[in-house]
Motif scaffolding. Structure first.
Motif, PDB file in Angstrom:
ATOM      1  N   GLU A  72       0.717  -1.035   0.029  1.00  0.00           N
ATOM      2  CA  GLU A  72      -0.002   0.052   0.062  1.00  0.00           C
ATOM      3  C   GLU A  72       0.857   1.181  -0.006  1.00  0.00           C
ATOM      4  OE1 GLU A  72      -3.126   0.780  -0.529  1.00  0.00           O
ATOM      5  OE2 GLU A  72      -3.228  -1.549  -1.055  1.00  0.00           O
ATOM      6  N   ASN A  73       1.850   1.293   0.695  1.00  0.00           N
ATOM      7  CA  ASN A  73       2.867   2.452   0.794  1.00  0.00           C
ATOM      8  C   ASN A  73       3.236   2.700  -0.642  1.00  0.00           C
ATOM      9  OD1 ASN A  73       2.726   2.567   3.411  1.00  0.00           O
ATOM     10  ND2 ASN A  73       4.511   1.488   4.017  1.00  0.00           N
ATOM     11  N   ILE A  74       3.747   1.739  -1.212  1.00  0.00           N
ATOM     12  CA  ILE A  74       4.489   1.880  -2.633  1.00  0.00           C
ATOM     13  C   ILE A  74       3.333   2.470  -3.616  1.00  0.00           C
ATOM     14  CG2 ILE A  74       5.550   0.714  -4.533  1.00  0.00           C
ATOM     15  CD1 ILE A  74       6.967  -1.111  -2.739  1.00  0.00           C
ATOM     16  N   LEU A  75       2.138   1.756  -3.558  1.00  0.00           N
ATOM     17  CA  LEU A  75       0.953   2.189  -4.419  1.00  0.00           C
ATOM     18  C   LEU A  75       0.598   3.818  -4.058  1.00  0.00           C
ATOM     19  CD1 LEU A  75      -0.499   1.192  -6.601  1.00  0.00           C
ATOM     20  CD2 LEU A  75      -2.096   0.248  -4.861  1.00  0.00           C
ATOM     21  N   THR A  76       0.815   4.207  -2.899  1.00  0.00           N
ATOM     22  CA  THR A  76       0.308   5.604  -2.530  1.00  0.00           C
ATOM     23  C   THR A  76       1.474   6.244  -3.116  1.00  0.00           C
ATOM     24  OG1 THR A  76      -0.809   4.875  -0.584  1.00  0.00           O
ATOM     25  CG2 THR A  76      -0.073   6.949  -0.568  1.00  0.00           C
ATOM     26  N   VAL A  77       2.728   6.023  -3.123  1.00  0.00           N
ATOM     27  CA  VAL A  77       3.623   7.050  -3.460  1.00  0.00           C
ATOM     28  C   VAL A  77       3.636   7.075  -5.223  1.00  0.00           C
ATOM     29  CG1 VAL A  77       6.202   7.110  -3.741  1.00  0.00           C
ATOM     30  CG2 VAL A  77       5.276   6.371  -1.601  1.00  0.00           C
ATOM     31  N   LEU A  78       3.525   5.926  -5.587  1.00  0.00           N
ATOM     32  CA  LEU A  78       3.123   6.026  -7.176  1.00  0.00           C
ATOM     33  C   LEU A  78       1.730   6.857  -7.563  1.00  0.00           C
ATOM     34  CD1 LEU A  78       4.126   2.493  -8.224  1.00  0.00           C
ATOM     35  CD2 LEU A  78       5.685   4.276  -8.428  1.00  0.00           C
ATOM     36  N   ARG A  79       1.004   6.736  -6.704  1.00  0.00           N
ATOM     37  CA  ARG A  79      -0.154   7.639  -7.288  1.00  0.00           C
ATOM     38  C   ARG A  79       0.200   9.096  -6.923  1.00  0.00           C
ATOM     39  NH1 ARG A  79      -3.965   3.363  -4.157  1.00  0.00           N
ATOM     40  NH2 ARG A  79      -4.815   2.295  -5.684  1.00  0.00           N
ATOM     41  N   CYS A  80       0.919   9.267  -6.047  1.00  0.00           N
ATOM     42  CA  CYS A  80       1.371  10.811  -5.846  1.00  0.00           C
ATOM     43  C   CYS A  80       2.267  11.225  -7.106  1.00  0.00           C
ATOM     44  CB  CYS A  80       2.220  10.904  -4.337  1.00  0.00           C
ATOM     45  SG  CYS A  80       2.641  12.478  -4.078  1.00  0.00           S
ATOM     46  N   LEU A  81       3.145  10.215  -7.641  1.00  0.00           N
ATOM     47  CA  LEU A  81       3.847  10.695  -8.611  1.00  0.00           C
ATOM     48  C   LEU A  81       3.014  10.806  -9.833  1.00  0.00           C
ATOM     49  CD1 LEU A  81       6.696  11.260 -10.092  1.00  0.00           C
ATOM     50  CD2 LEU A  81       6.810   8.537  -9.984  1.00  0.00           C
ATOM     51  N   ARG A  82       2.091   9.833  -9.944  1.00  0.00           N
ATOM     52  CA  ARG A  82       1.039  10.149 -11.166  1.00  0.00           C
ATOM     53  C   ARG A  82       0.256  11.275 -11.017  1.00  0.00           C
ATOM     54  NH1 ARG A  82      -3.663   6.703 -11.348  1.00  0.00           N
ATOM     55  NH2 ARG A  82      -3.944   7.582  -9.089  1.00  0.00           N
ATOM     56  N   ASP A  83      -0.096  11.883  -9.968  1.00  0.00           N
ATOM     57  CA  ASP A  83      -0.845  13.026  -9.816  1.00  0.00           C
ATOM     58  C   ASP A  83       0.022  14.132  -9.991  1.00  0.00           C
ATOM     59  OD1 ASP A  83      -2.934  11.699  -8.810  1.00  0.00           O
ATOM     60  OD2 ASP A  83      -2.717  12.106  -6.796  1.00  0.00           O
ATOM     61  N   ALA A  84       1.508  14.171  -9.789  1.00  0.00           N
ATOM     62  CA  ALA A  84       2.221  15.169 -10.146  1.00  0.00           C
ATOM     63  C   ALA A  84       2.469  15.149 -11.892  1.00  0.00           C
ATOM     64  CB  ALA A  84       3.662  15.084  -9.720  1.00  0.00           C
ATOM     65  N   LEU A  85       2.371  14.041 -12.517  1.00  0.00           N
ATOM     66  CA  LEU A  85       2.422  14.192 -13.751  1.00  0.00           C
ATOM     67  C   LEU A  85       1.148  14.686 -14.522  1.00  0.00           C
ATOM     68  CD1 LEU A  85       3.854  10.562 -14.421  1.00  0.00           C
ATOM     69  CD2 LEU A  85       4.888  12.730 -15.103  1.00  0.00           C
ATOM     70  N   GLU A  86       0.035  14.399 -13.887  1.00  0.00           N
ATOM     71  CA  GLU A  86      -1.256  14.886 -14.266  1.00  0.00           C
ATOM     72  C   GLU A  86      -1.651  16.479 -14.029  1.00  0.00           C
ATOM     73  OE1 GLU A  86      -4.182  12.202 -13.101  1.00  0.00           O
ATOM     74  OE2 GLU A  86      -3.780  10.655 -14.664  1.00  0.00           O
ATOM     75  N   THR A  87      -1.127  16.751 -13.030  1.00  0.00           N
ATOM     76  CA  THR A  87      -1.281  18.100 -12.374  1.00  0.00           C
ATOM     77  C   THR A  87      -0.588  18.885 -13.611  1.00  0.00           C
ATOM     78  OG1 THR A  87      -1.125  17.585 -10.129  1.00  0.00           O
ATOM     79  CG2 THR A  87      -0.875  19.782 -10.426  1.00  0.00           C
TER      80      THR A  87
END
Length: 196
Positions: A88-103
């Motif tokens: 879950e930690n890794i998935l949460t961090v990857l979602r944060c990175l994805r959000d940076a890309l989409e932002t």
């Protein structure tokens, strides 16, 4: 002279936070459409619906403007609370990175790939890349210490796999990376390689 009642109202000028947001959105739109090399203060001002003097009053040039837009927009991965569940930690961090890309509409990472701006490279590395890798590395280290991951699974190379796959996907197929892709990266690539 009186104005007719049915005359269209003159649009009010944006100021403060509203103008700043419009400028930042224009920066990312311009990065996406013309690239960093062709981005100009005039082009950003026109896209934001303001005068270039308003930009030059605050930013001396395009690099300062882009860096400020990044600083104000990119998420802060280091603020993610880590739990006991490595997956879950890794998935949460990857979602944060994805959000940076989409932002930033994927524009920033596209431009970092080709830009010669040291400041731009440093900003993305310091604000996104390094913190994401460090958060994943810390989670892997906790898993190894707890015995849920195999010894040696907490290496820097392992911590880089997920972010590298996500950035590659974004650069080759666009910034809209699905949650299914992130789950597959974690469940089919990372976790099988690190489980005890």
């Amino acid at each position: 002279m009186t104005v007719a009642a049915d005359s269209p109202a003159k649009p009010s000028r944006r100021r403060g936070a509203a103008l700043e947001q419009a400028i930042y959105e224009a920066v990312f739109a311009q990065l996406k459409s013309v690239g960093y090399a062709e981005l100009t203060m005039e082009g950003v001002a026109a896209a934001a619906g303001t005068g270039k003097a308003a930009l030059y009053r605050r930013w001396p040039g395009r690099e300062a403007l882009v860096l400020d837009a990044l600083s104000s927009t990119l998420p802060r991965p280091e603020q993610i609370p880590l739990g006991d569940d490595v997956r879950e930690n890794i998935l949460t961090v990857l979602r944060c990175l994805r959000d940076a890309l989409e932002t930033t509409y994927g524009a920033v990472f596209q431009q970092v790939k080709s830009s010669t701006s040291i400041g731009l490279h440093t900003m993305v590395r310091d604000r996104v890349s390094d913190p994401c890798r460090e958060m994943i590395l810390r989670s892997l280290q906790r898993g190894v210490a707890a015995g849920t991951l195999r010894p040696g699974a907490d290496g820097v190379m392992t911590a880089t796999v997920g972010p590298a796959m996500l950035v590659h996907r974004s650069l080759t197929e666009g910034p809209a990376v699905s949650d299914d892709f992130l789950v597959a990266v974690v469940d089919e690539v990372i976790m099988p390689a690190v489980r005890a």
